[in-house]
Design a protein around this motif. Structure first.
Motif, mmCIF file in Angstrom:
data_model
loop_
_atom_site.group_PDB
_atom_site.id
_atom_site.type_symbol
_atom_site.label_atom_id
_atom_site.label_comp_id
_atom_site.label_asym_id
_atom_site.label_seq_id
_atom_site.Cartn_x
_atom_site.Cartn_y
_atom_site.Cartn_z
ATOM 1 N N UNK A 1 0.851 -1.178 0.000
ATOM 2 C CA UNK A 1 0.000 0.000 0.000
ATOM 3 C C UNK A 1 0.892 1.235 0.000
ATOM 4 N N UNK A 2 0.354 2.357 -0.383
ATOM 5 C CA UNK A 2 1.114 3.601 -0.341
ATOM 6 C C UNK A 2 1.396 4.009 1.107
ATOM 7 N N UNK A 3 0.469 3.721 1.989
ATOM 8 C CA UNK A 3 0.605 4.098 3.394
ATOM 9 C C UNK A 3 0.733 2.871 4.287
ATOM 10 N N UNK A 4 1.470 3.015 5.355
ATOM 11 C CA UNK A 4 1.603 1.956 6.340
ATOM 12 C C UNK A 4 0.367 1.968 7.235
ATOM 13 N N UNK A 5 -0.109 0.794 7.569
ATOM 14 C CA UNK A 5 -1.212 0.701 8.528
ATOM 15 C C UNK A 5 -0.625 0.699 9.923
ATOM 16 N N UNK A 6 -0.728 -0.363 10.622
ATOM 17 C CA UNK A 6 -0.182 -0.396 11.964
ATOM 18 C C UNK A 6 1.265 -0.871 11.959
ATOM 19 N N UNK A 7 1.503 -1.999 11.283
ATOM 20 C CA UNK A 7 2.856 -2.562 11.267
ATOM 21 C C UNK A 7 3.371 -2.843 9.867
ATOM 22 N N UNK A 8 2.537 -2.717 8.883
ATOM 23 C CA UNK A 8 2.934 -3.158 7.547
ATOM 24 C C UNK A 8 2.345 -2.288 6.451
ATOM 25 N N UNK A 9 3.008 -2.306 5.324
ATOM 26 C CA UNK A 9 2.477 -1.715 4.093
ATOM 27 C C UNK A 9 2.044 -2.819 3.139
ATOM 28 N N UNK A 10 2.362 -4.054 3.473
ATOM 29 C CA UNK A 10 2.079 -5.182 2.577
ATOM 30 C C UNK A 10 0.579 -5.418 2.477
ATOM 31 N N UNK A 11 0.112 -5.535 1.245
ATOM 32 C CA UNK A 11 -1.302 -5.762 0.998
ATOM 33 C C UNK A 11 -1.752 -7.089 1.587
ATOM 34 N N UNK A 12 -0.919 -8.116 1.440
ATOM 35 C CA UNK A 12 -1.298 -9.427 1.991
ATOM 36 C C UNK A 12 -1.199 -9.474 3.507
ATOM 37 N N UNK A 13 -0.773 -8.395 4.123
ATOM 38 C CA UNK A 13 -0.725 -8.300 5.577
ATOM 39 C C UNK A 13 -1.901 -7.558 6.175
ATOM 40 N N UNK A 14 -2.813 -7.094 5.314
ATOM 41 C CA UNK A 14 -3.987 -6.358 5.797
ATOM 42 C C UNK A 14 -5.027 -7.360 6.275
ATOM 43 N N UNK A 15 -4.867 -7.779 7.521
ATOM 44 C CA UNK A 15 -5.681 -8.848 8.108
ATOM 45 C C UNK A 15 -6.401 -8.340 9.348
ATOM 46 N N UNK A 16 -7.235 -9.200 9.908
ATOM 47 C CA UNK A 16 -7.892 -8.853 11.167
ATOM 48 C C UNK A 16 -6.863 -8.627 12.268
ATOM 49 N N UNK A 17 -5.789 -9.397 12.243
ATOM 50 C CA UNK A 17 -4.739 -9.212 13.242
ATOM 51 C C UNK A 17 -4.112 -7.819 13.124
ATOM 52 N N UNK A 18 -3.878 -7.380 11.913
ATOM 53 C CA UNK A 18 -3.309 -6.041 11.702
ATOM 54 C C UNK A 18 -4.279 -4.974 12.186
ATOM 55 N N UNK A 19 -5.557 -5.154 11.908
ATOM 56 C CA UNK A 19 -6.556 -4.192 12.379
ATOM 57 C C UNK A 19 -6.689 -4.214 13.895
ATOM 58 N N UNK A 20 -6.594 -5.392 14.500
ATOM 59 C CA UNK A 20 -6.645 -5.487 15.962
ATOM 60 C C UNK A 20 -5.460 -4.740 16.581
ATOM 61 N N UNK A 21 -4.292 -4.877 15.987
ATOM 62 C CA UNK A 21 -3.109 -4.165 16.469
ATOM 63 C C UNK A 21 -3.310 -2.658 16.349
ATOM 64 N N UNK A 22 -3.850 -2.221 15.215
ATOM 65 C CA UNK A 22 -4.110 -0.806 15.008
ATOM 66 C C UNK A 22 -5.145 -0.285 16.010
ATOM 67 N N UNK A 23 -6.189 -1.060 16.239
ATOM 68 C CA UNK A 23 -7.226 -0.651 17.193
ATOM 69 C C UNK A 23 -6.625 -0.437 18.581
ATOM 70 N N UNK A 24 -5.776 -1.362 19.003
ATOM 71 C CA UNK A 24 -5.137 -1.232 20.314
ATOM 72 C C UNK A 24 -4.226 -0.003 20.350
ATOM 73 N N UNK A 25 -3.524 0.221 19.269
ATOM 74 C CA UNK A 25 -2.587 1.344 19.182
ATOM 75 C C UNK A 25 -3.302 2.690 19.317
ATOM 76 N N UNK A 26 -4.489 2.791 18.731
ATOM 77 C CA UNK A 26 -5.236 4.053 18.769
ATOM 78 C C UNK A 26 -6.355 4.040 19.811
ATOM 79 N N UNK A 27 -6.367 2.999 20.608
ATOM 80 C CA UNK A 27 -7.303 2.861 21.731
ATOM 81 C C UNK A 27 -8.771 2.900 21.298
ATOM 82 N N UNK A 28 -9.066 2.116 20.262
ATOM 83 C CA UNK A 28 -10.443 1.921 19.826
ATOM 84 C C UNK A 28 -10.855 0.493 20.156
#
Length: 95
Positions: free
Chosen positions: A20-47
């Motif tokens: 991806x052009x932008x990094x999500x929580x830990x990765x820019x890889x498209x095949x890394x855009x998973x529920x685990x990545x979103x869960x990590x991002x949610x915890x990081x931003x306290x959602x």
């Protein structure tokens, strides 16, 4: 959250890339855009993790629904449509 869909139309058919052009929580890889990545991002931003995951699932489901019914009505070449459909299969959250 919209960046992956934006990447489908704006770049993927012209510039094949597994990032991806932008990094999500830990990765820019498209095949890394998973529920685990979103869960990590949610915890990081306290959602609430459940809210983030369910919203992503709903967004993916709606994308598939509208893509199926509207892709023929969009000003996209066959090559672009095929590139998007191939690309979607590489994204865990979009499957």
């Amino acid at each position: 959250m919209l960046a992956p869909a934006y990447d489908f139309v704006s770049t993927i058919s012209y510039v094949p890339d597994e990032n991806f052009a932008l990094k999500y929580s830990r990765t820019r890889r498209i095949d890394g855009f998973s529920e685990d990545e979103l869960a990590h991002l949610a915890a990081k931003v306290q959602l609430p993790e459940n809210l983030v995951i369910e919203t992503a699932r709903e967004t993916a489901a709606l994308f598939h629904q509208y893509w199926k019914s509207e892709k023929a009505n969009l000003p996209l070449t066959t090559r672009v449509v095929q590139a998007i459909e191939t690309h979607i299969k590489t994204i865990p959250m979009a499957r």
